[in-house]
Design a protein around this motif. Structure first.
Motif, PDB file in Angstrom:
ATOM      1  N   GLY A   1      -3.911  -1.607 -12.184  1.00 41.06           N
ATOM      2  CA  GLY A   1      -3.911  -2.398 -10.846  1.00 41.06           C
ATOM      3  C   GLY A   1      -2.991  -2.008  -9.869  1.00 41.06           C
ATOM      4  O   GLY A   1      -3.262  -2.529  -8.591  1.00 41.06           O
ATOM      5  N   TYR A   2      -1.915  -1.130  -9.793  1.00 43.40           N
ATOM      6  CA  TYR A   2      -0.822  -0.804  -8.987  1.00 43.40           C
ATOM      7  C   TYR A   2      -0.997   0.601  -8.889  1.00 43.40           C
ATOM      8  O   TYR A   2      -0.999   1.028  -7.549  1.00 43.40           O
ATOM      9  CB  TYR A   2       0.430  -1.302  -9.434  1.00 43.40           C
ATOM     10  N   ILE A   3      -1.283   1.416  -9.852  1.00 45.61           N
ATOM     11  CA  ILE A   3      -1.295   2.781  -9.583  1.00 45.61           C
ATOM     12  C   ILE A   3      -2.851   3.265  -9.236  1.00 45.61           C
ATOM     13  O   ILE A   3      -3.605   2.649  -9.599  1.00 45.61           O
ATOM     14  CB  ILE A   3      -0.852   3.607 -10.985  1.00 45.61           C
TER      15      ILE A   3
ATOM     16  N   GLN B   1       2.141   9.084  -6.471  1.00 45.37           N
ATOM     17  CA  GLN B   1       2.696  10.620  -6.296  1.00 45.37           C
ATOM     18  C   GLN B   1       4.009  10.922  -7.128  1.00 45.37           C
ATOM     19  O   GLN B   1       4.138  12.050  -7.688  1.00 45.37           O
ATOM     20  CB  GLN B   1       3.012  10.895  -4.891  1.00 45.37           C
ATOM     21  N   LEU B   2       4.832   9.881  -7.190  1.00 46.00           N
ATOM     22  CA  LEU B   2       5.948  10.067  -8.034  1.00 46.00           C
ATOM     23  C   LEU B   2       5.875  10.412  -9.410  1.00 46.00           C
ATOM     24  O   LEU B   2       6.505  11.305  -9.932  1.00 46.00           O
ATOM     25  CB  LEU B   2       6.966   8.915  -7.741  1.00 46.00           C
ATOM     26  N   ILE B   3       5.058   9.588 -10.273  1.00 47.12           N
ATOM     27  CA  ILE B   3       4.562   9.771 -11.495  1.00 47.12           C
ATOM     28  C   ILE B   3       3.578  11.175 -11.757  1.00 47.12           C
ATOM     29  O   ILE B   3       3.944  11.781 -12.664  1.00 47.12           O
ATOM     30  CB  ILE B   3       3.979   8.607 -11.948  1.00 47.12           C
ATOM     31  N   LYS B   4       2.930  11.510 -10.574  1.00 49.70           N
ATOM     32  CA  LYS B   4       2.115  12.651 -10.770  1.00 49.70           C
ATOM     33  C   LYS B   4       2.981  13.857 -10.523  1.00 49.70           C
ATOM     34  O   LYS B   4       2.741  14.861 -11.615  1.00 49.70           O
ATOM     35  CB  LYS B   4       1.125  12.639  -9.870  1.00 49.70           C
ATOM     36  N   HIS B   5       4.045  13.896  -9.605  1.00 50.05           N
ATOM     37  CA  HIS B   5       4.732  15.089  -9.590  1.00 50.05           C
ATOM     38  C   HIS B   5       6.154  15.106  -9.972  1.00 50.05           C
ATOM     39  O   HIS B   5       6.915  16.137  -9.927  1.00 50.05           O
ATOM     40  CB  HIS B   5       4.776  15.250  -7.822  1.00 50.05           C
TER      41      HIS B   5
ATOM     42  N   ASN C   1      13.923   1.487  -2.552  1.00 50.77           N
ATOM     43  CA  ASN C   1      12.916   0.475  -2.899  1.00 50.77           C
ATOM     44  C   ASN C   1      12.098   0.892  -3.915  1.00 50.77           C
ATOM     45  O   ASN C   1      11.640   0.197  -4.868  1.00 50.77           O
ATOM     46  CB  ASN C   1      12.096   0.108  -1.620  1.00 50.77           C
ATOM     47  N   LEU C   2      11.752   2.067  -4.049  1.00 47.72           N
ATOM     48  CA  LEU C   2      10.745   2.373  -4.879  1.00 47.72           C
ATOM     49  C   LEU C   2      11.429   2.836  -6.423  1.00 47.72           C
ATOM     50  O   LEU C   2      10.454   2.720  -7.157  1.00 47.72           O
ATOM     51  CB  LEU C   2      10.264   3.961  -4.507  1.00 47.72           C
ATOM     52  N   ARG C   3      12.655   3.090  -6.373  1.00 41.26           N
ATOM     53  CA  ARG C   3      13.216   2.945  -7.834  1.00 41.26           C
ATOM     54  C   ARG C   3      12.898   1.869  -8.619  1.00 41.26           C
ATOM     55  O   ARG C   3      12.702   2.248  -9.838  1.00 41.26           O
ATOM     56  CB  ARG C   3      14.978   3.180  -7.360  1.00 41.26           C
ATOM     57  N   GLY C   4      13.056   0.679  -8.002  1.00 42.19           N
ATOM     58  CA  GLY C   4      13.010  -0.447  -8.928  1.00 42.19           C
ATOM     59  C   GLY C   4      11.342  -0.541  -9.499  1.00 42.19           C
ATOM     60  O   GLY C   4      11.143  -0.969 -10.425  1.00 42.19           O
ATOM     61  N   ILE C   5      10.254  -0.176  -8.468  1.00 38.06           N
ATOM     62  CA  ILE C   5       8.749  -0.275  -8.972  1.00 38.06           C
ATOM     63  C   ILE C   5       8.698   0.887  -9.997  1.00 38.06           C
ATOM     64  O   ILE C   5       7.933   0.532 -10.960  1.00 38.06           O
ATOM     65  CB  ILE C   5       8.138  -0.075  -7.602  1.00 38.06           C
ATOM     66  N   ALA C   6       9.269   2.365  -9.915  1.00 36.38           N
ATOM     67  CA  ALA C   6       8.775   3.204 -10.741  1.00 36.38           C
ATOM     68  C   ALA C   6       9.578   2.905 -12.056  1.00 36.38           C
ATOM     69  O   ALA C   6       8.859   2.932 -13.130  1.00 36.38           O
ATOM     70  CB  ALA C   6       9.681   4.370 -10.288  1.00 36.38           C
ATOM     71  N   ASP C   7      10.588   2.173 -12.114  1.00 33.20           N
ATOM     72  CA  ASP C   7      11.414   1.676 -13.460  1.00 33.20           C
ATOM     73  C   ASP C   7      10.306   0.831 -14.098  1.00 33.20           C
ATOM     74  O   ASP C   7      10.406   0.650 -15.382  1.00 33.20           O
ATOM     75  CB  ASP C   7      12.817   1.347 -13.293  1.00 33.20           C
TER      76      ASP C   7
ATOM     77  N   ALA D   1       0.907  -1.261   0.049  1.00 31.69           N
ATOM     78  CA  ALA D   1      -0.048   0.045  -0.076  1.00 31.69           C
ATOM     79  C   ALA D   1       0.869   1.289  -0.158  1.00 31.69           C
ATOM     80  O   ALA D   1       0.560   2.204  -0.735  1.00 31.69           O
ATOM     81  CB  ALA D   1      -1.002  -0.029   1.265  1.00 31.69           C
ATOM     82  N   LEU D   2       1.835   1.196   0.817  1.00 35.72           N
ATOM     83  CA  LEU D   2       2.921   2.491   0.659  1.00 35.72           C
ATOM     84  C   LEU D   2       3.305   2.671  -0.653  1.00 35.72           C
ATOM     85  O   LEU D   2       3.427   3.940  -0.934  1.00 35.72           O
ATOM     86  CB  LEU D   2       3.989   1.981   1.922  1.00 35.72           C
ATOM     87  N   PHE D   3       3.975   1.660  -1.233  1.00 35.38           N
ATOM     88  CA  PHE D   3       4.658   2.042  -2.658  1.00 35.38           C
ATOM     89  C   PHE D   3       3.679   2.172  -3.725  1.00 35.38           C
ATOM     90  O   PHE D   3       4.019   2.707  -4.608  1.00 35.38           O
ATOM     91  CB  PHE D   3       5.620   0.601  -2.852  1.00 35.38           C
ATOM     92  N   ARG D   4       2.419   1.574  -3.508  1.00 31.78           N
ATOM     93  CA  ARG D   4       1.436   2.095  -4.706  1.00 31.78           C
ATOM     94  C   ARG D   4       1.128   3.667  -4.524  1.00 31.78           C
ATOM     95  O   ARG D   4       1.097   4.334  -5.254  1.00 31.78           O
ATOM     96  CB  ARG D   4       0.220   1.072  -4.222  1.00 31.78           C
TER      97      ARG D   4
END
Length: 202
Positions: free
Chosen positions: A129-131, A88-92, A104-110, A80-83
């Protein structure tokens, strides 16, 4: 019978000597010892800091591939945290978080950018399903494939901050998307080249 008792006594003496030597070695290496365990005749030291054995042919606890940062949360809480963070990372395109979360978030965003570059219906459904926000998914699939068409991986950058977080002194870091050179950037022949004489005082 007396000989059997002597043999048993000698075996116990050797066993205690071996246990003490292993415990001494582990303490010397800085481990906090829980006790000595045995499996199939092999002795091993069990530690709170690292569950592995020293000087045994049969390992008791193996710590292979245990490189996940749990962040003091359950698996559902981490997801839930990384979702929320990747949304927010893609948005801003730039957020401030702790250094461990940013790594940890770097791999998910890539992976989200890779899905956007595929552009298939299946990849869009996986991303949705994730964003958490539909508008963010639309931005991801419309802008990012064009922006990173010449880049194969490494879409994000983690920049550490100099000041820790107030309260718990946690290490902080910015995570942002890498900026690609614009296609409308001026050509080199149109740039003004400054000579050393231009910087001299007149």
């Amino acid at each position: 019978e007396e000989r059997e008792e002597e043999r048993e006594e000698e075996r116990g003496r050797h066993r205690r000597k071996r246990e003490n030597s292993m415990l001494g070695l582990w303490r010397m290496l800085g481990g906090t010892t829980i006790g000595v365990a045995s499996r199939n005749g092999a002795l091993g030291v069990v530690s709170q800091t690292q569950e592995r054995t020293i000087g045994t042919s049969t390992p008791l606890y193996i710590s292979h591939r245990k490189n996940l940062r749990k962040l003091g949360r359950t698996s559902s809480h981490r997801r839930a945290l990384f979702r929320t963070q990747v949304t927010q990372l893609i948005k801003h395109e730039r957020i401030l978080t702790t250094e461990a979360k940013a790594k940890n978030l770097r791999g998910i965003a890539d992976k989200m950018v890779t899905l956007a570059k595929k552009g298939t219906l299946t990849s869009r459904r996986v991303a949705m399903g994730y964003i958490r926000e539909r508008e963010v998914v639309e931005k991801l699939f419309s802008e990012f494939p064009v922006r990173y068409q010449n880049r194969h991986g490494g879409y994000t950058r983690v920049t550490k901050t100099s000041l820790p977080r107030k309260g718990d002194a946690a290490k902080m870091a910015y995570i942002s998307f890498v900026e690609e050179k614009s296609q409308d950037a001026p050509a080199e022949e149109n740039l003004t080249i400054l000579e050393p004489e231009d910087f001299r005082q007149k």
